[in-house]
Design an enzyme around this catalytic site. Structure first.
Site, PDB file in Angstrom:
ATOM      1  N   GLY A 174      -9.640  30.229 -14.506  1.00 59.14           N
ATOM      2  CA  GLY A 174      -8.733  30.489 -13.388  1.00 59.14           C
ATOM      3  C   GLY A 174      -7.690  31.539 -13.752  1.00 59.14           C
ATOM      4  O   GLY A 174      -7.330  32.395 -12.950  1.00 59.14           O
TER       5      GLY A 174
ATOM      6  N   TRP B 153      -9.345  34.901 -13.806  1.00 56.95           N
ATOM      7  CA  TRP B 153      -9.635  35.368 -12.446  1.00 56.95           C
ATOM      8  C   TRP B 153      -8.450  36.161 -11.884  1.00 56.95           C
ATOM      9  O   TRP B 153      -8.627  37.101 -11.119  1.00 56.95           O
ATOM     10  CB  TRP B 153      -9.936  34.164 -11.544  1.00 56.95           C
ATOM     11  CG  TRP B 153     -10.173  34.520 -10.105  1.00 56.95           C
ATOM     12  CD1 TRP B 153     -11.351  34.931  -9.545  1.00 56.95           C
ATOM     13  CD2 TRP B 153      -9.223  34.476  -9.034  1.00 56.95           C
ATOM     14  NE1 TRP B 153     -11.192  35.157  -8.202  1.00 56.95           N
ATOM     15  CE2 TRP B 153      -9.886  34.886  -7.865  1.00 56.95           C
ATOM     16  CE3 TRP B 153      -7.863  34.140  -8.947  1.00 56.95           C
ATOM     17  CZ2 TRP B 153      -9.257  34.960  -6.620  1.00 56.95           C
ATOM     18  CZ3 TRP B 153      -7.241  34.216  -7.712  1.00 56.95           C
ATOM     19  CH2 TRP B 153      -7.933  34.622  -6.580  1.00 56.95           C
ATOM     20  N   HIS B 154      -7.233  35.786 -12.301  1.00 57.37           N
ATOM     21  CA  HIS B 154      -6.050  36.455 -11.758  1.00 57.37           C
ATOM     22  C   HIS B 154      -5.928  37.897 -12.223  1.00 57.37           C
ATOM     23  O   HIS B 154      -5.302  38.715 -11.557  1.00 57.37           O
ATOM     24  CB  HIS B 154      -4.774  35.683 -12.140  1.00 57.37           C
ATOM     25  CG  HIS B 154      -4.534  34.506 -11.247  1.00 57.37           C
ATOM     26  ND1 HIS B 154      -5.080  33.271 -11.500  1.00 57.37           N
ATOM     27  CD2 HIS B 154      -3.825  34.373 -10.105  1.00 57.37           C
ATOM     28  CE1 HIS B 154      -4.708  32.431 -10.545  1.00 57.37           C
ATOM     29  NE2 HIS B 154      -3.945  33.067  -9.686  1.00 57.37           N
ATOM     30  N   GLY B 155      -6.474  38.197 -13.370  1.00 51.80           N
ATOM     31  CA  GLY B 155      -6.363  39.567 -13.847  1.00 51.80           C
ATOM     32  C   GLY B 155      -7.082  39.722 -15.175  1.00 51.80           C
ATOM     33  O   GLY B 155      -7.221  38.757 -15.927  1.00 51.80           O
TER      34      GLY B 155
END
Lengths: 344, 456
Positions: B318, B321-323
């Site tokens: 997770g 996924w943000h960066g």
């Protein structure tokens, strides 16, 4: 707008939505129209006529000229302009006017590069009724760039100088314009504020003095190399090419001065360095610019000469004092007088 | 095209609403194709070169779903999901993984430096959700237009919320303006759009001024205690008002087109535990991670050890996924570990006073935001030193904006609850219109100048 007479599209919520949309549309058009008519930067786009001029800023900074020059650049009291950044800022329009009889305006944008200066140049030319008598352009290192470039740090309101009314309106629709610049301008129109200096001259020497540029340490720094070196070894000179296009479209009676501003001798770069190579190639390009158009003169002070060896004439490597500026002015005035003399 | 731009608010949105209203009234069968075309235009406004990408992404996934429906070959779905994740990895993580590999001696992988297509992280997950449920027999194939709209519906395509097919597909078949509450929905949508815009422009963007210089300075060296706390607390609220404001706008815009999108935030800074926080923060992502990753990894049905591992892996992914950066991974790891500690605490039968629970949760979230925001571990470390008092005290702590933001975030109702309270009073409509104009003018200020180098 949602159609009426359909289930669900009736009653107080429909009125609510319609009221919101109508008020928003009317309010936005109203604000835009008001700003357009007031024309708080005196850009001349408003149908409501008024004498030229904008209010003086509370404090003169490098940001103020960006907005004021739209008004100055279209002021018909002037027939000649100085275009550039702080490296040509020391030239006083008043001295040039006194020496030549041609009213000069300084349209200097501090910390600007070629893109901002071209926008101001275009603006000035676009707003002339008669061909301008003279244009002085300060060709410092940004004019040696491989392409037209703008300052990466100091933003410029291109919208104010744009040909497109849409771009102008989009730029005008700002909270700060409504809350800050409109009241100032109205205050000026009603005589509550002084007018900003019409000819745009701003003496930077007191500012530098306050920053302590007269100290021995600062003067010592002059003996070292310039910290701000620009290098272009690509062989492309896009900024100069863009200027060549502008020069080609100028009326032939306009005398153009391409001034390469002086730098203190230690800022010229050591022989054989990338800086010196850039400078040599760029000098040739700028000379070709002058040679490519009649009535165009290259005034090259970016050279090793007695005046650029005297620390008394300089604040830092690229900002010079009044004593040097007077000499450049005199050189320009002498040529202009000769050009203007009957039978020349 | 961003929601907070003149191009969207003054041109695209009014034009889209007018066209949509006309079509809904006179040619309802065109409604979905129109919304799809508008969505593709909206998506391509930023960079037209990404239009083929999203169209291909829709068509290929739709074709595979259709093929699966007739053949029932599960390998098709596995290949499709893998391919979707590969495309995401290629655009978003290729250089990140290449950079990691290049740390090994003797390895030299070239960087691709691909431009990141907007929203790819979101629409990839949309495909994954649908394909997974299709394989599980929970859903059926849809026609190309409906599937395309599920992926590209413009209010949600760029930054969520992550919508499940089951939340939206049935709504596409409605006649939204024939509903008895059509005008009310539309009006509440307007309110939500304005409130979301206000959250972003008046609070989020104002806080950015307190955040950016601090984190920029931390990349170069140490910051003072005052700066570190100012930057970190400001960012805590900036990211909330920015992201939840954006989501409110998405929900409001969708409502105006007669579609209800799922909630994404529920006063997260009131959370009493870290688990509670993730039920309130970016809820649609949390649900996705829970249902499609955590449970797939075993969830809590195979013993404590596997549960902790699944939790850790889920949150780490997770984070990634943000960066594409190790700081994001570290942020995910921290939350994975934090949630694991919460599980152990509950398993041990220990309790905690709500106020202490709230304080510890808030402090943990604030401290981990540093990893999320910092551009490097060194930058994060410099901030942490300031936060812990291992730096000069400094002065000039800008607390006002933080205090206001905290009041709104902690006490205020959610935007959704707020806009569902008022009655349709015309004066409120006028007040909202004035607010809208002020916000538009404020947006103009924030975009005052262009900084982009122009190339002729």
């Amino acid at each position: 707008m949602a159609p009426s007479g359909v289930a669900g599209w009736s009653g107080p919520w429909r009125r609510f939505a319609v009221t919101f949309m109508a008020t928003s549309a009317a309010g936005l058009v109203g604000v835009a129209a008001l700003l357009f008519l007031i024309d708080p930067f005196d850009s001349g786009r408003s149908p409501v006529a008024r004498p030229p001029g904008v209010p003086a800023p509370d404090v003169e900074t490098s940001a103020t000229s960006r907005l004021e020059n739209a008004s100055r650049g279209r002021d018909h009291a002037f027939q000649a302009a100085i275009i550039g950044n702080s490296r040509i800022q020391a030239l006083e329009p008043e001295n040039l006017s006194d020496a030549t009889g041609i009213p000069f305006v300084s349209l200097v944008i501090q910390a600007s590069r070629s893109r901002e200066q071209l926008a101001v140049l275009d603006w000035f030319i676009r707003h002339r009724e008669a061909p301008p008598k003279a244009i002085i352009i300060g060709l410092d290192m940004p004019w040696c760039d491989d392409r037209v470039s703008m300052s990466p740090t100091d933003p410029f309101p291109f919208w104010l100088y744009d040909r497109s009314r849409v771009a102008y309106l989009e730029g005008l629709l700002r909270y700060s314009v409504l809350a800050e610049y409109v009241p100032r301008y109205l205050g000026y129109l009603f005589g509550l504020r002084d007018r900003a200096r019409p000819d745009g001259y701003w003496d930077y020497e007191p500012v530098y003095k306050k920053l302590g540029y007269d100290s021995p340490e600062r003067r010592q720094k002059l003996q070292g190399p310039d910290a701000e070196v620009e290098v272009n070894l690509t062989g492309r000179f896009g900024a100069a090419e863009a200027l060549a296009e502008r020069l080609a479209n100028l009326p032939p009676e306009t005398t153009v001065f391409l001034v390469r501003p002086p730098v203190y001798v230690t800022g010229l770069g050591a022989a054989g360095s990338d800086q010196a190579k850039t400078d040599a190639a760029c000098r040739a390009v700028h000379a070709a610019l002058a040679a490519g158009r009649a009535n165009t003169y290259l005034i090259d002070w970016r050279v090793d000469r007695p005046e650029t060896r005297s620390p008394d004439g300089f604040i830092d490597h690229t900002h010079y004092r009044k004593s040097v500026a007077r000499m450049i002015e005199a050189e320009i005035a002498a040529i202009l007088k000769k050009v203007q003399a009957p039978g020349s | 095209m961003l929601f907070n731009s003149y191009a969207f608010l003054l041109v695209f949105l009014p034009a889209a609403l007018a066209l949509h209203a006309l079509v809904e009234r006179f040619q309802p069968s065109w409604r979905l194709p129109l919304l799809l075309v508008l969505s593709i235009l909206f998506y391509g406004y930023w960079d037209w070169r990404f239009i083929p990408l999203i169209i291909l992404s829709i068509v290929i996934n739709w074709a595979i779903a259709t093929l699966f429906a007739s053949t029932r070959r599960e390998s098709l779905i596995v290949i499709a999901i893998t391919a979707n994740l590969f495309v995401l990895a290629l655009f978003k993580y290729a250089d990140f993984f290449a950079g990691l590999a290049n740390m090994l001696p003797g390895v030299s992988i070239p960087m691709l430096s691909l431009a990141l297509p907007l929203g790819i992280s979101f629409f990839t997950f949309h495909h994954v959700m649908y394909l997974t449920d299709l394989r599980a027999g929970k859903t059926k194939p849809f026609d190309l237009v409906r599937y395309g709209l599920y992926i590209a519906f413009f209010p949600q395509v760029l930054a969520g919320p992550l919508v499940r097919w089951s939340e939206i597909m049935h709504q596409f078949d409605e006649r939204p303006y024939q509903r008895s509450d059509a005008a009310e929905r539309f009006a509440r949508g307007i309110m939500l759009l304005i409130v979301g815009l206000a959250k972003k422009v008046l609070i989020g963007d104002q806080l950015a001024v307190n955040v950016n210089p601090v984190f920029a300075a931390a990349e170069l060296g140490s910051v003072t205690v005052a700066q570190a706390w100012q930057g970190t607390l400001s960012f805590t609220f900036q990211i909330y008002f920015d992201f939840s404001g954006y989501t409110d706008m998405a929900l409001g815009i969708a409502l105006m087109f007669g579609v209800v999108l799922p909630q994404n935030f529920d006063t997260p800074y009131r959370a009493l535990s870290l688990q509670d926080f993730w039920r309130r923060w970016h809820m649609t992502l949390s649900r996705f991670l829970r249902d499609y990753l955590y449970i797939a990894l075993g969830g809590n049905r195979h013993g404590l050890a596997l549960q902790l591992l699944a939790l850790f892996a889920t949150m780490t992914l997770g984070g990634l996924w943000h960066g594409a950066g190790m700081t994001f991974v570290a942020w995910g790891v921290a939350h994975g570990v934090g949630l694991g500690v919460c599980v152990l605490w509950r398993r041990a039968g220990l309790s905690m006073h709500p106020i202490i629970g709230w304080f510890l949760t808030f402090l943990f979230v604030v401290l981990t935001w540093v990893l999320f925001r910092a551009e490097s571990f060194q930058g994060a470390l410099n901030i942490y030193e300031g936060l812990l008092g291992l730096a000069p005290l400094g002065s000039g702590f800008k607390w006002r904006a933080i205090a206001w933001a905290a009041v709104f975030a902690m006490i205020g109702p959610t935007a959704w609850a707020l806009v569902h309270k008022p009655q349709p009073h015309p004066l409120l409509a006028v007040a909202l219109a004035v607010m809208f104009i002020v916000l538009l003018l404020k947006i103009g200020d924030s975009e005052s100048y262009e900084f982009i180098y122009f190339q002729f």
